[in-house]
Write an enzyme that holds these catalytic residues in place. Structure first.
Site: not given
Length: 157
Positions: A114, A131
């Site tokens: 991330d 995402d």
């Protein structure tokens, strides 16, 4: 124009590869050291051991196997619901390409890579391109399935 199953699979694979490849390319740049900081958004490297908002991180290594089962189960379901698959080929390609990319991260890096940290006015969970593609794919699928389907039913009546 009605799509054949073969055409739908071709489109699905193309979208899958586009999303998967884009996500992995961005993550490669992040892993190689790309960083950015501003008063609104930062690009930083974080390895997420859980799912959204680090939920289920207590499952540790078994989470990736649970996610594989979930993806395989959903794919088998879609192959049995071929009209649903054909109606939402692009959306499913987005979701599967992004999901598989995140699962690959778990095997290669021990967690999902991330990097987007939004912090203007409030702190938000750190997330990645995959995402966003999952959210967009599911959002478009829901809008098309419920709102446009209702509109079609009214036209037929």
């Amino acid at each position: 124009m009605l799509k054949t199953t073969q055409t739908s699979l071709f489109i699905f694979i193309g979208v899958f590869l586009l999303i998967f490849g884009t996500d992995q390319a961005i993550k490669y740049a992040i892993l190689e050291g790309f960083r950015y900081e501003s008063s609104i958004i930062d690009i930083v490297l974080v390895f997420n051991k859980g799912v959204a908002f680090s939920l289920l991180s207590f499952l540790e290594g078994s989470l990736k196997y649970l996610q594989i089962l979930l993806i395989l189960g959903l794919f088998i379901f879609l192959m049995r619901q071929i009209e649903l698959f054909k109606a939402h080929t692009i959306e499913f390609g987005m979701v599967f390409g992004a999901g598989v990319s995140n699962i690959l991260d778990r095997f290669v890096h021990g967690g999902v890579v991330d990097y987007v940290y939004y912090h203007y006015g409030f702190d938000f969970a750190i997330f990645n391109f995959a995402d966003v593609m999952i959210d967009v794919g599911v959002g478009v699928l829901l809008i098309r399935q419920f709102f446009f389907k209702q509109k079609q039913n009214k036209i037929k009546a």
